[in-house]
Design an enzyme around this catalytic site. Structure first.
Site, short mmCIF file in Angstrom:
data_model
loop_
_atom_site.label_atom_id
_atom_site.label_comp_id
_atom_site.label_asym_id
_atom_site.label_seq_id
_atom_site.Cartn_x
_atom_site.Cartn_y
_atom_site.Cartn_z
CG ASN A 7 -1.65 1.14 1.35
OD1 ASN A 7 -1.81 2.27 0.42
ND2 ASN A 7 -2.49 0.61 2.00
CE LYS A 14 -0.06 3.33 6.38
NZ LYS A 14 -1.69 3.20 6.45
NE ARG A 84 -6.16 1.70 -0.25
CZ ARG A 84 -5.44 2.89 0.37
NH1 ARG A 84 -4.94 3.26 0.90
NH2 ARG A 84 -7.16 3.87 0.78
CG HIS A 173 -13.00 3.77 3.31
ND1 HIS A 173 -13.65 5.15 3.90
CD2 HIS A 173 -11.41 4.13 3.82
CE1 HIS A 173 -12.37 6.03 4.66
NE2 HIS A 173 -11.82 5.34 4.36
CG LEU A 202 -17.68 5.24 11.35
CD1 LEU A 202 -19.25 6.23 12.83
CD2 LEU A 202 -18.21 6.83 10.17
NE ARG A 234 -10.68 13.14 4.03
CZ ARG A 234 -10.62 11.51 3.42
NH1 ARG A 234 -11.40 10.91 2.70
NH2 ARG A 234 -9.65 10.94 3.96
N GLY A 323 -10.89 2.95 13.57
CA GLY A 323 -10.83 3.60 14.31
C GLY A 323 -11.82 4.14 15.92
N GLY A 325 -15.69 3.67 14.55
CA GLY A 325 -16.68 2.95 14.56
C GLY A 325 -16.04 1.63 15.65
CD GLU A 326 -11.84 -1.45 14.11
OE1 GLU A 326 -10.93 -1.69 14.50
OE2 GLU A 326 -11.82 -1.91 12.51
CD GLU A 377 -8.83 -0.47 4.74
OE1 GLU A 377 -8.23 0.49 5.27
OE2 GLU A 377 -9.57 0.60 3.71
P1 AMP Z 1 -8.50 5.78 11.55
O1 AMP Z 1 -8.21 6.15 10.63
O2 AMP Z 1 -9.71 4.27 11.06
O3 AMP Z 1 -7.12 5.10 11.51
O4 AMP Z 1 -8.99 5.79 12.61
C1 AMP Z 1 -8.42 7.04 13.34
C2 AMP Z 1 -8.81 7.74 14.19
O5 AMP Z 1 -9.89 6.56 15.51
C3 AMP Z 1 -8.28 8.79 15.37
O6 AMP Z 1 -8.68 10.22 14.52
C4 AMP Z 1 -9.65 9.42 15.98
O7 AMP Z 1 -10.56 10.34 16.10
C5 AMP Z 1 -10.29 7.58 16.51
N1 AMP Z 1 -9.85 6.87 17.05
C6 AMP Z 1 -8.84 5.69 17.37
N2 AMP Z 1 -8.89 5.16 18.55
C7 AMP Z 1 -9.43 5.93 19.38
C8 AMP Z 1 -10.05 5.65 20.96
N3 AMP Z 1 -9.41 3.89 21.14
N4 AMP Z 1 -11.26 6.53 21.18
C9 AMP Z 1 -12.13 7.09 20.17
N5 AMP Z 1 -11.82 7.31 19.20
C10 AMP Z 1 -10.67 6.33 18.99
#
Ligand code: AMP
Length: 392
Positions: A7, A14, A84, A173, A202, A234, A323, A325-326, A377
């Site tokens: 990627n 990556k 990717r 995505h 998310l 964004r 990040g 959503g989980e 992914e």
């Molecule tokens: P990603 O782009 O999927 O890596 O998500 C990154 C975003 O996930 C970060 O900017 C945070 O807003 C959110 N995030 C990551 N870890 C947490 C957490 N433990 N609690 C709340 N938001 C988180």
């Protein structure tokens, strides 16, 4: 069969190596600050449940050098490479074996993804030089969204803007939406073809998709990854007239406004922070704009859930991933509260407990299931790369 997943970003690379027989990750890492005075490679090897880390700091002038450094770390054999690629346009409906013609077609899509496709192509060429004769497969972020019908992917602009300028919704995505859709169906004990899902990716970037029987019907991102729900930095959906209005009234150039919409808007634009962990901290300390940013974000997610419930007619499950959503129980809760009329009921106590494994957060009585499923992914790209090779 060992498949290396690549990627490439503009200044990063990556990678992950999958043993597809055992369906496990053997090794992986990231090279950052390619082209800067000092680049960094962080490499991890997974062996018998243990992780060994290695970090190298040195000048890494270009992607070929990054790829060479990566290859020096990997002692396993490599049978194929999966890449990717962000924008496949309408040329690619599915993952594709890379040939000279495929590279030309990826290049022809450069204007649609000027920041992403060129480095993806550099990564492909560097991998070809490093692993001559090994099959290389491109998996596009846009593939999964190619089933979106015309009525949903077209903008209400003069039709020839679509035919002459390729202006339409492509969605992004896709690899993540496909992975969590398939994984959730499997966890529900169903075939992907038998379930209707709303998948919510998310993270720093956000997109929401309506998936009917394994096929995407609509998605919130558009021709570019700027559309849909507001994101970390964004803006998401806007009245399109705002762009011209701001150019006239602020004196900002098109490039400067582009920068505002991509890097200084979204959660950051409202409260100054883009990471929800910071935003919740600020909100708890009484920062009203931080609280407002979370409220706006959850509200926009809720609107897409309502819209996509209408698109699907029947929803079997919602799936939160990436990040936010989980990990973010507050955003999930606020986005879903008040949706009991749709048949969505959340168990607040379960929602509040962080759990890195796929799990549900709905109550026993909820008609619609609500899942939290970590995305992967790279694994999805490996699965699709193997699928392409099996067809050869
Ligand atoms: P990603 O782009 O999927 O890596 O998500 C990154 C975003 O996930 C970060 O900017 C945070 O807003 C959110 N995030 C990551 N870890 C947490 C957490 N433990 N609690 C709340 N938001 C988180």
């Amino acid at each position: 069969m060992n498949i290396l997943i690549i990627n490439t970003g503009s200044s990063s690379l990556k990678y992950q190596l999958f043993d597809m027989t055992a369906a496990g990750v053997l090794t992986g890492g990231v090279v950052e600050r390619i082209g800067e005075a000092e680049g960094v490679l962080t490499h991890k090897t997974y062996e018998n449940g243990e992780v060994k880390k290695n970090k190298i700091t040195q000048a890494i002038p270009d992607h070929q050098a990054a790829m060479n450094l990566m290859a020096e770390q990997i002692s396993h054999g490599i049978d194929a490479v999966g890449h990717r690629v962000v924008q496949g346009g309408e040329s690619f409906k599915e993952a594709t074996l890379i040939t000279e013609d495929v590279k030309k077609a990826i290049e022809a899509n450069n204007p649609l993804a000027p920041l992403h496709n060129p480095p993806n192509l550099i990564g492909i060429r560097a991998a070809e030089a490093l692993f001559p004769g090994k099959p290389q497969v491109a998996v596009f972020d846009t593939n999964f969204h190619q089933t979106i019908p015309e009525k949903a992917f077209l903008y209400a602009l003069p039709y020839d803007y679509y035919t002459n300028h390729r202006i339409r919704k492509y969605g992004f995505h896709g690899t993540s939406h496909k992975y969590v859709a398939n994984e959730t169906a499997r966890l529900m004990g169903k075939n992907p073809g038998d379930v209707n899902l709303i998948t919510l990716h998310l993270g720093n970037g956000c997109s929401i998709s309506a998936v009917k029987g394994g096929k995407c019907q609509d998605t919130s991102m558009g021709m570019t990854p700027l559309a849909g729900v507001m994101m970390g930095t964004r803006c998401g959906d806007l009245d399109p007239a705002i762009f011209g209005y701001l150019m006239t009234h602020t004196g900002l150039s098109q490039d400067e406004l582009d920068e505002v919409l991509n890097k200084k808007s979204g959660l950051k634009g409202i409260c100054g922070y883009n990471d929800l962990r910071d935003i919740h901290d600020k909100s708890a300390q009484g920062d009203t704009n931080a609280a407002l940013a979370v409220d706006m974000f959850a509200y926009q997610i809720k609107k897409y859930i309502g819209a996509y419930a209408a698109v699907l007619g029947r929803v079997d499950a919602l799936v939160f991933t990436a990040g936010v959503g989980e990990n973010d129980e507050i955003v999930r809760w606020k986005a879903l509260e008040g949706l009991d009329f749709l048949g969505i009921e959340i168990d607040k106590a379960v929602n509040d407990v962080r759990n890195p494994k796929p799990h549900t957060i709905h109550t026993e009585n909820s008609r619609i299931q609500v899942w939290v499923v970590p995305t992967d992914e790279e694994r999805q790209i490996a699965i699709e790369t193997r699928g392409v090779l099996e067809k050869q």
